[in-house]
Design a protein around this motif. Structure first.
Motif, PDB file in Angstrom:
ATOM      1  N   LEU A  64       0.844  -1.150   0.007  1.00 38.53           N
ATOM      2  CA  LEU A  64       0.099  -0.140  -0.032  1.00 38.53           C
ATOM      3  C   LEU A  64       0.719   1.464  -0.027  1.00 38.53           C
ATOM      4  N   GLU A  65       2.271   1.133  -0.235  1.00 40.52           N
ATOM      5  CA  GLU A  65       3.010   2.230  -0.467  1.00 40.52           C
ATOM      6  C   GLU A  65       3.146   2.248  -2.021  1.00 40.52           C
ATOM      7  N   THR A  66       3.083   3.399  -2.680  1.00 39.66           N
ATOM      8  CA  THR A  66       3.292   3.729  -3.952  1.00 39.66           C
ATOM      9  C   THR A  66       3.889   5.020  -4.512  1.00 39.66           C
ATOM     10  N   GLY A  67       4.271   5.044  -5.758  1.00 40.04           N
ATOM     11  CA  GLY A  67       4.899   6.286  -6.215  1.00 40.04           C
ATOM     12  C   GLY A  67       3.991   7.064  -6.946  1.00 40.04           C
ATOM     13  N   LEU A  68       3.878   8.357  -6.564  1.00 40.70           N
ATOM     14  CA  LEU A  68       2.848   9.503  -7.210  1.00 40.70           C
ATOM     15  C   LEU A  68       3.328   9.643  -8.566  1.00 40.70           C
ATOM     16  N   GLN A  98       0.696  14.509  -8.340  1.00 44.64           N
ATOM     17  CA  GLN A  98       2.132  14.382  -8.299  1.00 44.64           C
ATOM     18  C   GLN A  98       2.762  14.479  -6.705  1.00 44.64           C
ATOM     19  N   GLY A  99       4.171  13.797  -6.927  1.00 45.19           N
ATOM     20  CA  GLY A  99       4.514  13.873  -5.652  1.00 45.19           C
ATOM     21  C   GLY A  99       5.888  12.733  -5.555  1.00 45.19           C
ATOM     22  N   GLY A 100       6.081  12.219  -4.451  1.00 50.21           N
ATOM     23  CA  GLY A 100       6.989  11.137  -4.022  1.00 50.21           C
ATOM     24  C   GLY A 100       6.368   9.842  -3.930  1.00 50.21           C
ATOM     25  N   LEU A 101       6.577   9.213  -2.739  1.00 52.84           N
ATOM     26  CA  LEU A 101       6.190   8.008  -2.235  1.00 52.84           C
ATOM     27  C   LEU A 101       4.857   8.462  -1.273  1.00 52.84           C
ATOM     28  N   ALA A 102       3.859   7.789  -1.436  1.00 53.77           N
ATOM     29  CA  ALA A 102       2.547   7.828  -0.610  1.00 53.77           C
ATOM     30  C   ALA A 102       1.972   6.609  -0.278  1.00 53.77           C
ATOM     31  N   THR A 103       1.256   6.535   0.965  1.00 56.07           N
ATOM     32  CA  THR A 103       0.608   5.340   1.461  1.00 56.07           C
ATOM     33  C   THR A 103      -1.022   5.716   0.931  1.00 56.07           C
ATOM     34  N   VAL A 104      -1.666   4.619   0.345  1.00 57.01           N
ATOM     35  CA  VAL A 104      -2.978   4.625  -0.032  1.00 57.01           C
ATOM     36  C   VAL A 104      -3.624   3.261   0.521  1.00 57.01           C
ATOM     37  N   SER A 105      -4.969   3.347   0.480  1.00 56.02           N
ATOM     38  CA  SER A 105      -5.956   2.635   1.114  1.00 56.02           C
ATOM     39  C   SER A 105      -6.141   1.395  -0.078  1.00 56.02           C
ATOM     40  N   ILE A 106      -6.678   0.025   0.516  1.00 61.01           N
ATOM     41  CA  ILE A 106      -7.074  -0.873  -0.470  1.00 61.01           C
ATOM     42  C   ILE A 106      -8.294  -0.343  -1.213  1.00 61.01           C
ATOM     43  N   GLU A 107      -8.920   0.416  -0.685  1.00 66.30           N
ATOM     44  CA  GLU A 107     -10.154   0.963  -1.336  1.00 66.30           C
ATOM     45  C   GLU A 107      -9.950   1.586  -2.620  1.00 66.30           C
ATOM     46  N   GLN A 108      -8.691   2.559  -2.397  1.00 61.10           N
ATOM     47  CA  GLN A 108      -8.345   3.362  -3.368  1.00 61.10           C
ATOM     48  C   GLN A 108      -7.674   2.333  -4.465  1.00 61.10           C
ATOM     49  N   VAL A 109      -6.795   1.101  -4.356  1.00 63.59           N
ATOM     50  CA  VAL A 109      -6.579   0.561  -5.290  1.00 63.59           C
ATOM     51  C   VAL A 109      -7.621  -0.415  -6.093  1.00 63.59           C
ATOM     52  N   LEU A 110      -8.687  -0.581  -5.192  1.00 72.18           N
ATOM     53  CA  LEU A 110      -9.701  -1.107  -5.883  1.00 72.18           C
ATOM     54  C   LEU A 110     -10.486  -0.278  -7.128  1.00 72.18           C
ATOM     55  N   VAL A 111     -10.432   0.947  -6.654  1.00 70.91           N
ATOM     56  CA  VAL A 111     -11.085   2.090  -7.561  1.00 70.91           C
ATOM     57  C   VAL A 111     -10.153   2.147  -8.910  1.00 70.91           C
ATOM     58  N   TRP A 112      -8.763   2.190  -8.378  1.00 70.62           N
ATOM     59  CA  TRP A 112      -8.242   2.315  -9.688  1.00 70.62           C
ATOM     60  C   TRP A 112      -7.911   0.872 -10.534  1.00 70.62           C
ATOM     61  N   ASN A 113      -8.245   0.018 -10.013  1.00 73.01           N
ATOM     62  CA  ASN A 113      -8.124  -1.337 -10.650  1.00 73.01           C
ATOM     63  C   ASN A 113      -7.016  -1.511 -11.592  1.00 73.01           C
ATOM     64  N   PRO A 114      -5.943  -1.645 -11.225  1.00 73.60           N
ATOM     65  CA  PRO A 114      -5.052  -1.874 -12.272  1.00 73.60           C
ATOM     66  C   PRO A 114      -4.655  -3.310 -12.938  1.00 73.60           C
ATOM     67  N   GLN A 115      -4.385  -3.103 -14.326  1.00 71.25           N
ATOM     68  CA  GLN A 115      -4.015  -4.263 -14.928  1.00 71.25           C
ATOM     69  C   GLN A 115      -3.005  -5.039 -14.756  1.00 71.25           C
ATOM     70  N   VAL A 116      -1.858  -4.293 -14.216  1.00 69.55           N
ATOM     71  CA  VAL A 116      -0.664  -4.980 -13.950  1.00 69.55           C
ATOM     72  C   VAL A 116      -0.112  -4.418 -12.393  1.00 69.55           C
ATOM     73  N   ILE A 117       0.413  -5.238 -11.599  1.00 65.00           N
ATOM     74  CA  ILE A 117       1.000  -4.781 -10.558  1.00 65.00           C
ATOM     75  C   ILE A 117       2.440  -5.200 -10.310  1.00 65.00           C
ATOM     76  N   VAL A 118       3.328  -4.271 -10.341  1.00 63.82           N
ATOM     77  CA  VAL A 118       4.834  -4.333 -10.083  1.00 63.82           C
ATOM     78  C   VAL A 118       5.200  -4.048  -8.768  1.00 63.82           C
ATOM     79  N   THR A 119       5.761  -5.114  -8.082  1.00 66.56           N
ATOM     80  CA  THR A 119       6.054  -4.958  -6.871  1.00 66.56           C
ATOM     81  C   THR A 119       7.728  -5.096  -6.427  1.00 66.56           C
TER      82      THR A 119
END
Length: 287
Positions: free
Chosen positions: A146-150, A172-193
């Motif tokens: 749940l930490e990602t790059g803006l 725009q920015g650096g690293l940010a902590t997001v919620s799982i709810e936000q990731v579900l809204v974004w619904n990415p096709q690819v996750i790189v970790t």
């Protein structure tokens, strides 16, 4: 960067390398001492111990903003040792190599030319990819992912260079902590970790089950031996990561054998010839 060009000139590392990292570098150079960081977040170097090594030059490749320039000037003043602050932006890699070559009296042209050719070849092919075929990508850091790059963050520079759609780029920015709810809204096709714990657990985590990348099995753990391929440190190590990411994002446009590309890169930049088993270990991201 200095290791790749002139390993014999390197007196020490910001942090000591681990044994699994040293397996992919010249052993005697890899084992040189930890000197800490002189500037930036968490600077840990002791100026006396740096001076005891009797360096002719302090080399810093990274941000060249006024803040870092004034820090460099202060260290130079305190130590009396010339301090070179070079541009660490990804797009500046070739010109930074040439400048480093001039500073060290070494021939940087082979590495600078490889860098330019890599960036131009990849750029050319990515330009041919239609907009609607550029995947929505989420970059996951940390054990919970749940930490990602803006947008514009140095951590996602390679992802954005490949013009994949960083789902967190709306800010725009650096690293940010997001919620799982936000990731579900974004619904990415690819996750790189870069986090092995997250990569191991995400497929069985009910909270992530509805994310398209998880449903379709498109979660990728980045290689990181001896240095990270996607994020850290933000240096030339990310060049090989471009090929790896390009094959993930645009498989129809990149049919290179990633094992052969890896072997070639490691011999040019890291001065080692990894075995097939070594390359397999790197590509699994298990370091």
């Amino acid at each position: 960067m200095l290791y790749t060009l002139a390993p014999d000139l390197l007196l020490g590392w910001p942090r000591a390398n681990r044994a699994d990292e040293c397996a992919f570098m010249l052993p005697d150079v890899c084992a040189r001492p930890e000197v800490g960081r002189l500037t930036g977040r968490g600077n840990t170097a002791n100026l006396e111990s740096v001076l005891a090594l009797k360096p002719d030059l302090i080399l810093d490749v990274g941000s060249t903003t006024p803040t870092f320039a004034s820090l460099a000037a202060r260290v130079q003043e305190q130590t009396g040792i010339p301090y070179a602050l070079l541009d660490g932006r990804f797009e500046a890699t070739a010109s930074t190599y040439r400048l480093l070559g001039a500073l060290t009296h070494r021939d940087a042209e082979p590495l600078a030319a490889y860098t330019e050719k890599t960036l131009s070849t990849i750029n050319e092919r990515v330009n041919r990819v239609p907009e609607d075929q550029r995947p929505r990508v989420y970059y996951a850091r940390g054990p919970r992912g749940l930490e990602t790059g803006l947008g514009g963050a140095i951590n996602v520079e390679t992802i954005e260079f490949l013009r994949a759609r960083n789902v967190a780029a709306e800010r725009q920015g650096g690293l940010a902590t997001v919620s799982i709810e936000q990731v579900l809204v974004w619904n990415p096709q690819v996750i790189v970790t870069i986090d092995r714990d997250f990569a191991d657990s995400v497929r069985s985590d009910p909270q992530w089950a509805q994310v398209e990348a998880v449903r379709t099995g498109r979660v990728y753990l980045s290689p990181k031996l001896p240095f990270g391929w996607v994020d850290f440190p933000p240096s030339v190590n990310r060049l090989i990561g471009l090929w790896w990411l390009a094959k993930i994002f645009y498989p129809d446009h990149f049919d290179e054998d990633i094992r052969a590309v890896t072997r070639d890169f490691y011999s040019r930049f890291y001065h080692v010839a990894p075995s097939d088993a070594d390359i397999g270990r790197v590509l699994e991201g298990r370091g």
